[in-house]
Design a protein around this motif. Sequence first.
Motif, PDB file in Angstrom:
ATOM      1  N   GLU A 169       0.827  -1.200   0.000  1.00 43.62           N
ATOM      2  CA  GLU A 169       0.000   0.000   0.000  1.00 43.62           C
ATOM      3  C   GLU A 169       0.857   1.243   0.000  1.00 43.62           C
ATOM      4  OE1 GLU A 169      -2.113   1.151   3.732  1.00 43.62           O
ATOM      5  OE2 GLU A 169      -1.482  -0.818   4.432  1.00 43.62           O
ATOM      6  N   ILE A 170       0.236   2.324  -0.433  1.00 41.65           N
ATOM      7  CA  ILE A 170       0.871   3.637  -0.442  1.00 41.65           C
ATOM      8  C   ILE A 170       0.133   4.509   0.564  1.00 41.65           C
ATOM      9  CG2 ILE A 170       1.466   5.652  -1.840  1.00 41.65           C
ATOM     10  CD1 ILE A 170       1.275   3.752  -4.303  1.00 41.65           C
ATOM     11  N   VAL A 171       0.878   5.094   1.488  1.00 39.77           N
ATOM     12  CA  VAL A 171       0.296   5.933   2.537  1.00 39.77           C
ATOM     13  C   VAL A 171       0.714   7.379   2.297  1.00 39.77           C
ATOM     14  CG1 VAL A 171       0.095   6.349   5.021  1.00 39.77           C
ATOM     15  CG2 VAL A 171       0.448   4.007   4.167  1.00 39.77           C
ATOM     16  N   ALA A 172      -0.262   8.282   2.230  1.00 38.15           N
ATOM     17  CA  ALA A 172       0.034   9.710   2.120  1.00 38.15           C
ATOM     18  C   ALA A 172       0.419  10.248   3.492  1.00 38.15           C
ATOM     19  CB  ALA A 172      -1.175  10.455   1.575  1.00 38.15           C
ATOM     20  N   LEU A 173       1.561  10.887   3.573  1.00 42.38           N
ATOM     21  CA  LEU A 173       2.025  11.439   4.849  1.00 42.38           C
ATOM     22  C   LEU A 173       1.672  12.911   4.999  1.00 42.38           C
ATOM     23  CD1 LEU A 173       5.498   9.668   5.169  1.00 42.38           C
ATOM     24  CD2 LEU A 173       3.251   8.935   6.006  1.00 42.38           C
ATOM     25  N   ALA A 174       0.882  13.428   4.070  1.00 44.71           N
ATOM     26  CA  ALA A 174       0.317  14.773   4.183  1.00 44.71           C
ATOM     27  C   ALA A 174      -1.112  14.705   3.666  1.00 44.71           C
ATOM     28  CB  ALA A 174       1.134  15.786   3.389  1.00 44.71           C
ATOM     29  N   ASN A 175      -1.920  15.639   4.099  1.00 47.75           N
ATOM     30  CA  ASN A 175      -3.300  15.716   3.646  1.00 47.75           C
ATOM     31  C   ASN A 175      -3.359  16.677   2.451  1.00 47.75           C
ATOM     32  OD1 ASN A 175      -6.045  16.495   3.277  1.00 47.75           O
ATOM     33  ND2 ASN A 175      -6.526  15.990   5.402  1.00 47.75           N
ATOM     34  N   PRO A 176      -3.689  16.187   1.257  1.00 47.70           N
ATOM     35  CA  PRO A 176      -3.650  17.061   0.084  1.00 47.70           C
ATOM     36  C   PRO A 176      -4.688  18.175   0.106  1.00 47.70           C
ATOM     37  CG  PRO A 176      -4.674  14.964  -0.464  1.00 47.70           C
ATOM     38  CD  PRO A 176      -4.113  14.811   0.917  1.00 47.70           C
ATOM     39  N   TYR A 177      -5.706  18.063   0.973  1.00 45.76           N
ATOM     40  CA  TYR A 177      -6.781  19.051   1.010  1.00 45.76           C
ATOM     41  C   TYR A 177      -6.577  20.122   2.069  1.00 45.76           C
ATOM     42  CZ  TYR A 177      -8.552  15.098  -1.577  1.00 45.76           C
ATOM     43  OH  TYR A 177      -8.667  14.080  -2.482  1.00 45.76           O
ATOM     44  N   PRO A 186       4.616  13.898   0.374  1.00 41.42           N
ATOM     45  CA  PRO A 186       5.404  12.783   0.909  1.00 41.42           C
ATOM     46  C   PRO A 186       4.567  11.504   0.968  1.00 41.42           C
ATOM     47  CG  PRO A 186       4.678  14.194   2.694  1.00 41.42           C
ATOM     48  CD  PRO A 186       4.185  14.830   1.421  1.00 41.42           C
ATOM     49  N   LEU A 187       5.126  10.413   0.454  1.00 40.06           N
ATOM     50  CA  LEU A 187       4.439   9.132   0.412  1.00 40.06           C
ATOM     51  C   LEU A 187       5.311   8.056   1.040  1.00 40.06           C
ATOM     52  CD1 LEU A 187       3.221   9.247  -3.308  1.00 40.06           C
ATOM     53  CD2 LEU A 187       1.865   9.821  -1.279  1.00 40.06           C
ATOM     54  N   LEU A 188       4.661   7.065   1.629  1.00 44.89           N
ATOM     55  CA  LEU A 188       5.336   5.909   2.208  1.00 44.89           C
ATOM     56  C   LEU A 188       4.802   4.666   1.513  1.00 44.89           C
ATOM     57  CD1 LEU A 188       7.022   4.400   4.417  1.00 44.89           C
ATOM     58  CD2 LEU A 188       4.988   4.563   5.886  1.00 44.89           C
ATOM     59  N   VAL A 189       5.707   3.822   1.014  1.00 43.99           N
ATOM     60  CA  VAL A 189       5.305   2.561   0.395  1.00 43.99           C
ATOM     61  C   VAL A 189       5.610   1.426   1.370  1.00 43.99           C
ATOM     62  CG1 VAL A 189       5.589   1.001  -1.561  1.00 43.99           C
ATOM     63  CG2 VAL A 189       5.774   3.471  -1.906  1.00 43.99           C
ATOM     64  N   LEU A 190       4.585   0.630   1.660  1.00 35.06           N
ATOM     65  CA  LEU A 190       4.716  -0.498   2.583  1.00 35.06           C
ATOM     66  C   LEU A 190       4.512  -1.803   1.830  1.00 35.06           C
ATOM     67  CD1 LEU A 190       2.548   0.829   5.573  1.00 35.06           C
ATOM     68  CD2 LEU A 190       5.048   0.824   5.426  1.00 35.06           C
ATOM     69  N   LEU A 191       5.301  -2.798   2.198  1.00 29.53           N
ATOM     70  CA  LEU A 191       5.139  -4.144   1.665  1.00 29.53           C
ATOM     71  C   LEU A 191       5.188  -5.104   2.838  1.00 29.53           C
ATOM     72  CD1 LEU A 191       4.956  -6.054  -0.811  1.00 29.53           C
ATOM     73  CD2 LEU A 191       7.466  -6.153  -0.781  1.00 29.53           C
ATOM     74  N   ASP A 192       4.154  -5.909   2.998  1.00 31.20           N
ATOM     75  CA  ASP A 192       4.038  -6.822   4.136  1.00 31.20           C
ATOM     76  C   ASP A 192       4.164  -6.080   5.468  1.00 31.20           C
ATOM     77  OD1 ASP A 192       3.741  -9.062   2.462  1.00 31.20           O
ATOM     78  OD2 ASP A 192       5.912  -9.267   2.257  1.00 31.20           O
ATOM     79  N   GLY A 193       3.652  -4.851   5.485  1.00 26.35           N
ATOM     80  CA  GLY A 193       3.597  -4.077   6.714  1.00 26.35           C
ATOM     81  C   GLY A 193       4.859  -3.335   7.078  1.00 26.35           C
ATOM     82  N   VAL A 194       5.905  -3.432   6.271  1.00 25.58           N
ATOM     83  CA  VAL A 194       7.152  -2.717   6.564  1.00 25.58           C
ATOM     84  C   VAL A 194       7.526  -1.844   5.374  1.00 25.58           C
ATOM     85  CG1 VAL A 194       7.959  -4.489   8.151  1.00 25.58           C
ATOM     86  CG2 VAL A 194       8.594  -4.616   5.747  1.00 25.58           C
ATOM     87  N   ALA A 195       8.365  -0.845   5.638  1.00 27.55           N
ATOM     88  CA  ALA A 195       8.771   0.084   4.593  1.00 27.55           C
ATOM     89  C   ALA A 195       9.459  -0.653   3.450  1.00 27.55           C
ATOM     90  CB  ALA A 195       9.702   1.135   5.180  1.00 27.55           C
ATOM     91  N   ARG A 196       9.159  -0.243   2.230  1.00 30.20           N
ATOM     92  CA  ARG A 196       9.729  -0.881   1.040  1.00 30.20           C
ATOM     93  C   ARG A 196      10.800   0.031   0.436  1.00 30.20           C
ATOM     94  NH1 ARG A 196       6.933  -2.155  -4.787  1.00 30.20           N
ATOM     95  NH2 ARG A 196       8.380  -3.805  -5.429  1.00 30.20           N
ATOM     96  N   PRO A 197      12.075  -0.307   0.629  1.00 32.49           N
ATOM     97  CA  PRO A 197      13.144   0.565   0.136  1.00 32.49           C
ATOM     98  C   PRO A 197      13.431   0.359  -1.350  1.00 32.49           C
ATOM     99  CG  PRO A 197      14.093  -1.324   1.254  1.00 32.49           C
ATOM    100  CD  PRO A 197      12.601  -1.456   1.388  1.00 32.49           C
ATOM    101  N   ASP A 198      13.997   1.379  -1.980  1.00 33.33           N
ATOM    102  CA  ASP A 198      14.488   1.317  -3.357  1.00 33.33           C
ATOM    103  C   ASP A 198      13.460   0.685  -4.295  1.00 33.33           C
ATOM    104  OD1 ASP A 198      16.317   1.707  -5.422  1.00 33.33           O
ATOM    105  OD2 ASP A 198      17.172  -0.305  -5.197  1.00 33.33           O
ATOM    106  N   ALA A 199      12.230   1.165  -4.204  1.00 35.09           N
ATOM    107  CA  ALA A 199      11.145   0.634  -5.035  1.00 35.09           C
ATOM    108  C   ALA A 199      10.657   1.716  -5.985  1.00 35.09           C
ATOM    109  CB  ALA A 199       9.989   0.148  -4.167  1.00 35.09           C
ATOM    110  N   GLN A 200      10.272   1.308  -7.171  1.00 34.69           N
ATOM    111  CA  GLN A 200       9.742   2.255  -8.146  1.00 34.69           C
ATOM    112  C   GLN A 200       8.322   2.668  -7.790  1.00 34.69           C
ATOM    113  OE1 GLN A 200      10.352   1.827 -12.537  1.00 34.69           O
ATOM    114  NE2 GLN A 200       8.145   1.500 -12.576  1.00 34.69           N
ATOM    115  N   LEU A 201       8.052   3.958  -7.927  1.00 36.87           N
ATOM    116  CA  LEU A 201       6.702   4.495  -7.794  1.00 36.87           C
ATOM    117  C   LEU A 201       6.416   5.311  -9.042  1.00 36.87           C
ATOM    118  CD1 LEU A 201       4.748   5.797  -4.829  1.00 36.87           C
ATOM    119  CD2 LEU A 201       5.071   7.385  -6.739  1.00 36.87           C
ATOM    120  N   GLU A 202       5.309   4.993  -9.691  1.00 36.31           N
ATOM    121  CA  GLU A 202       4.914   5.695 -10.900  1.00 36.31           C
ATOM    122  C   GLU A 202       3.820   6.694 -10.542  1.00 36.31           C
ATOM    123  OE1 GLU A 202       4.077   4.445 -15.581  1.00 36.31           O
ATOM    124  OE2 GLU A 202       3.983   2.940 -13.982  1.00 36.31           O
ATOM    125  N   LEU A 203       3.981   7.920 -11.002  1.00 34.12           N
ATOM    126  CA  LEU A 203       3.028   8.982 -10.679  1.00 34.12           C
ATOM    127  C   LEU A 203       2.370   9.488 -11.953  1.00 34.12           C
ATOM    128  CD1 LEU A 203       2.007  10.766  -8.252  1.00 34.12           C
ATOM    129  CD2 LEU A 203       3.621  12.497  -9.089  1.00 34.12           C
TER     130      LEU A 203
END
Length: 269
Positions: A169-177, A186-203
Amino acid sequence: MRLPILLAAMVTAFSTAMAKAHEFWLSPEDYTVARDGVMQVRLRVGSEMKGHVLSYLPQDIDRFEVIQSDGVRPVEGRMGDNPALVMDARQDGLAVVVHETNDAVATYDDFAEFQRFVAHKDFRTAVTDHTARGLRKTGFRETYRRHAKSLVAVGSGAGADRAVDMVIEIVALANPYTDDLTAGMPLLVLLDGVARPDAQLELFQTSPDGTVTITLHRTDADGLVTVPVLKGMEYLADSVNLRALPNDDVDVGPVWHSDWASLTFHTPD
């Protein structure tokens, strides 16, 4: 009674055929809803923020809910509903819409399709791993599951996104509104409940005139990435993980599994 059953089967087959190799996202009719208004969210699959709308099909859904400060409300639609979510916006604040599909299966009859997929999603060793496992290049299967979120502002829109216990999942660390996004989102990517390092994110950024801009980003050692955003835009953030399944016989069952995370939000003018 046979016609509705036939139509449901056709819609299911269509949604399954369309889903793989494209993004899947939650598309609110309006990202800002009045306190006494109605949230309406469509399920979309496609590429470059263009694609098909999927109906509510309970057999395809593992989890569908809206999380606000007053708790969790399950989405209880009817077969074929479109939009898939129609719900009274009872609680002021930020609403986190969560949708998780059941596993589906894709079959690769052309190895070039698999090569394009793993190159696009940055799975650098997947092709050599496939060969090293002794897997043939046609007729192999992959299971996949979608994990989608969307942020909708009800009334003031105050509040915060949070982790919702999905595989990826992707967690927003700020409220865009409500927050200042001058320095980016700022976004946090989690995999199996822990931070996912060096991972691609497409926007994917969609402007009011429909122009779509796509950029690639990478998380840092803590699974964090800050993406640039502009006012008055719709955004889709997407991150995918691919795992080898413990089966090296393509005739027995699937040999790969992918999990897809998406997050949609809007930045006010």
